[in-house]
Design an enzyme around this catalytic site. Structure first.
Site, mmCIF file in Angstrom:
data_model
loop_
_atom_site.group_PDB
_atom_site.id
_atom_site.type_symbol
_atom_site.label_atom_id
_atom_site.label_comp_id
_atom_site.label_asym_id
_atom_site.label_seq_id
_atom_site.Cartn_x
_atom_site.Cartn_y
_atom_site.Cartn_z
ATOM 1 N N PHE A 189 2.170 -4.358 7.747
ATOM 2 C CA PHE A 189 2.338 -5.806 7.622
ATOM 3 C C PHE A 189 3.620 -6.178 6.885
ATOM 4 O O PHE A 189 4.602 -6.652 7.484
ATOM 5 C CB PHE A 189 1.098 -6.383 6.932
ATOM 6 C CG PHE A 189 1.198 -7.823 6.534
ATOM 7 C CD1 PHE A 189 1.925 -8.742 7.290
ATOM 8 C CD2 PHE A 189 0.556 -8.282 5.393
ATOM 9 C CE1 PHE A 189 2.009 -10.076 6.919
ATOM 10 C CE2 PHE A 189 0.621 -9.609 5.014
ATOM 11 C CZ PHE A 189 1.353 -10.505 5.765
ATOM 12 N N ALA A 206 1.019 2.967 1.876
ATOM 13 C CA ALA A 206 -0.081 3.266 0.952
ATOM 14 C C ALA A 206 -1.403 3.139 1.690
ATOM 15 O O ALA A 206 -1.474 2.551 2.769
ATOM 16 C CB ALA A 206 -0.074 2.304 -0.238
ATOM 17 N N SER A 236 -4.198 0.957 1.478
ATOM 18 C CA SER A 236 -4.330 -0.334 0.813
ATOM 19 C C SER A 236 -5.722 -0.949 0.919
ATOM 20 O O SER A 236 -5.961 -2.032 0.369
ATOM 21 C CB SER A 236 -3.302 -1.319 1.389
ATOM 22 O OG SER A 236 -3.499 -1.473 2.782
ATOM 23 N N ASN A 296 -1.946 9.745 -1.595
ATOM 24 C CA ASN A 296 -1.116 8.837 -0.806
ATOM 25 C C ASN A 296 -0.410 7.780 -1.641
ATOM 26 O O ASN A 296 0.682 7.350 -1.289
ATOM 27 C CB ASN A 296 -1.977 8.149 0.267
ATOM 28 C CG ASN A 296 -2.235 9.024 1.472
ATOM 29 O OD1 ASN A 296 -1.461 9.046 2.415
ATOM 30 N ND2 ASN A 296 -3.322 9.762 1.432
ATOM 31 N N SER A 350 0.455 -3.819 -6.974
ATOM 32 C CA SER A 350 -0.553 -4.725 -6.427
ATOM 33 C C SER A 350 -1.159 -5.595 -7.520
ATOM 34 O O SER A 350 -1.285 -5.176 -8.678
ATOM 35 C CB SER A 350 -1.676 -3.920 -5.761
ATOM 36 O OG SER A 350 -2.742 -4.763 -5.370
ATOM 37 N N TYR A 374 -8.216 1.838 -5.272
ATOM 38 C CA TYR A 374 -6.890 1.394 -4.818
ATOM 39 C C TYR A 374 -6.123 0.743 -5.964
ATOM 40 O O TYR A 374 -4.981 1.104 -6.247
ATOM 41 C CB TYR A 374 -7.041 0.409 -3.648
ATOM 42 C CG TYR A 374 -5.783 -0.387 -3.382
ATOM 43 C CD1 TYR A 374 -4.664 0.223 -2.832
ATOM 44 C CD2 TYR A 374 -5.723 -1.746 -3.701
ATOM 45 C CE1 TYR A 374 -3.498 -0.506 -2.603
ATOM 46 C CE2 TYR A 374 -4.569 -2.477 -3.470
ATOM 47 C CZ TYR A 374 -3.465 -1.854 -2.925
ATOM 48 O OH TYR A 374 -2.315 -2.566 -2.706
ATOM 49 N N VAL A 402 -0.985 -12.109 0.303
ATOM 50 C CA VAL A 402 0.088 -12.329 1.278
ATOM 51 C C VAL A 402 -0.514 -12.586 2.663
ATOM 52 O O VAL A 402 -1.458 -11.919 3.083
ATOM 53 C CB VAL A 402 1.031 -11.115 1.332
ATOM 54 C CG1 VAL A 402 2.238 -11.417 2.222
ATOM 55 C CG2 VAL A 402 1.482 -10.706 -0.068
ATOM 56 N N LYS A 431 -4.858 -4.986 10.905
ATOM 57 C CA LYS A 431 -5.660 -4.752 9.702
ATOM 58 C C LYS A 431 -7.130 -5.123 9.862
ATOM 59 O O LYS A 431 -7.922 -4.927 8.938
ATOM 60 C CB LYS A 431 -5.055 -5.514 8.516
ATOM 61 C CG LYS A 431 -3.658 -5.029 8.146
ATOM 62 C CD LYS A 431 -3.028 -5.876 7.065
ATOM 63 C CE LYS A 431 -3.757 -5.759 5.748
ATOM 64 N NZ LYS A 431 -3.078 -6.505 4.661
ATOM 65 N N GLY A 477 -10.600 -6.430 9.588
ATOM 66 C CA GLY A 477 -11.292 -7.223 8.580
ATOM 67 C C GLY A 477 -10.515 -7.423 7.301
ATOM 68 O O GLY A 477 -10.916 -8.233 6.451
#
Length: 328
Positions: free
Chosen positions: A10, A75, A77, A90, A114, A143, A176, A184, A186
Site C-alpha cells: 500500500f 513488514a 503488518s 521480518n 507504527s 506487531y 492511513v 489487504k 479485511g
C-alpha cells in the site's frame, strides 16, 4: 539507486509512484507478489528491477556502491498475526540488518515504525525518541511490539554512539487510507470497505460504543490521506540532514461517524448507518482515541498543510474507487 521494500504494498507502491513522478529512473521494488492482485499496484511503473526479499542481501552486495536510499516499508503488518517468531524475523531483525547495511555503505534509511507502538494510548501519542519515554510504551500485539523493539534498538545504538545510516527516519504511521490498499482484504481502511458495501447496495455499519464518554460511531482516530504520507516522505528525502523518529498523521482526531458521512457525501448518497456491537474478542482492548502529536515534524521544518478528512475521502472515492481503474 532507490530501493523500496514492500514496494508493491500500500504505502510502498505510493512511494514508488511518487518517485517516478519526480523523474527518478533507478527504482527497485523489493516484495513478495504471491498470487493475488498486489502486482497491479506496480503495473504502471517503469522499474529498474523487482527483487524477491530472499534475494535482497545478494542484490545489495552486488550494488553496494549504487544505493542512495532505502525506503523500508516491508513488514508483517497484520495486527492479527500471532506467530511472534515470524514477526520478529521480518520486522525487527530485517530492519536492524538494513540499518547496519546502510551504515556501512553511507546510504540513507527511511523505515516504517507504527502508531501501534503506543498501545492503549494511555501514555499519549508523543513521538519522543528519548529512551525513558520509549520504555513507558506498551504495545498491545506482537506487531506493535516488533516495531517498538526496533525503535528502542536504534535508540540504544545511537546512545552508545554506534554506527548509523547517512540519514535515518522512523515513521509512526497512524490510520492511513488511499489507493493501492485493495490487496489487504479485511485490513483495508474503513473508506475502502464502506465504499464496497454501499456500492453493492448494503448498509454501512460501524461499531457501537461501549464507553460512556463516546457515542456510537464516536470513536476517534487520526485518519491520514496517503498522499500526505508520501509528501512527508519525499520531504525527508529532500532534506537529508533531518533524522529522527516522527509521527505521521494529521494531528486532528476525527470520528468514524465523520468518516462514514464523508463517504456518503463523496458518493452522493443519503447517510444511513447501522451500529453493531464491538466483537467481544477485541472489546476490552479497543482504542477509543488516537491522535498524532505532529509538533516534532513541524519543528523539523515540514510546513505543508494536511488534507482534511472530507477532501481526502473525496479524492480517494472520486479519483480512484469510483473509476474503472482504481490503482495509482
Amino acid at each position: 539507486m532507490l530501493i523500496v521494500t514492500g514496494g508493491a504494498g500500500f504505502i510502498g507502491s505510493n512511494i514508488v509512484a511518487a518517485l517516478e513522478e519526480r523523474g527518478e529512473t533507478e527504482i527497485v521494488v523489493v516484495d513478495r507478489l504471491r498470487d493475488g492482485i498486489k502486482w497491479k499496484n506496480i503495473a504502471k511503473r517503469n522499474l529498474r528491477d523487482i527483487v524477491h526479499p530472499d534475494d535482497l542481501p545478494a542484490f545489495l552486495e552486488k550494488h553496494s556502491g549504487d544505493v542512495e536510499a532505502i525506503f523500508h516499508m516491508g513488514a508483517i503488518s497484520a495486527t492479527t498475526e500471532t506467530d511472534a517468531d515470524k514477526i520478529l524475523n521480518n520486522n525487527l531483525k530485517l530492519t536492524t540488518w538494513l540499518w547496519e547495511w546502510c551504515s556501512r555503505h553511507s546510504a540513507r534509511l527511511i523505515y516504517a515504525s507504527s502508531a501501534a507502538t503506543y498501545g492503549d494510548g494511555k501514555q499519549g501519542f508523543d513521538d519522543s525518541f528519548d529512551a525513558e519515554d520509549l520504555a513507558k510504551l506498551a504495545p498491545l500485539n506482537a506487531y506493535g511490539w516488533s516495531k517498538h523493539a526496533t525503535d528502542r534498538r536504534f535508540r540504544r545504538i545511537l546512545d552508545q554512539n554506534g554506527f548509523r545510516p547517512k540519514q535515518w527516519a522512523g515513521l509512526k504511521f497512524f490510520n492511513v487510507y488511499g489507493p493501492n490498499e485493495y490487496h489487504k482484504g479485511g485490513m483495508r481502511s474503513v473508506v475502502s470497505q464502506m465504499f464496497d458495501k454501499l456500492s453493492a447496495g448494503e448498509t454501512a455499519t460501524l461499531f457501537k460504543s461501549h464507553h460512556p464518554d463516546y457515542e456510537d460511531g464516536g470513536q476517534l482516530r487520526d485518519f491520514v490521506w496517503v498522499g500526505d504520507v508520501v509528501n512527508i516522505i519525499m520531504w525527508l528525502y529532500d532534506n537529508p540532514e533531518v533524522s529522527d523518529l516522527f509521527n505521521i498523521g494529521t494531528g486532528k482526531a476525527r470520528s468514524f461517524k465523520d468518516l462514514a458521512l464523508a463517504v456518503f457525501s463523496a458518493m452522493g448518497k443519503e447517510p444511513v448507518i447501522n451500529y453493531i456491537p464491538t466483537p467481544e474478542a477485541i472489546r476490552d482492548k479497543y482504542q477509543y482515541f488516537t491522535e498524532a502529536n505532529m509538533a516534532k515534524l513541524r519543528k523539523a521544518g515540514y510546513a505543508a498543510e494536511m488534507t482534511s478528512l472530507e477532501e481526502g475521502v473525496r479524492l480517494y472515492i472520486q479519483d480512484y474507487l469510483a473509476t474503472e481503474d482504481p490503482f495509482r
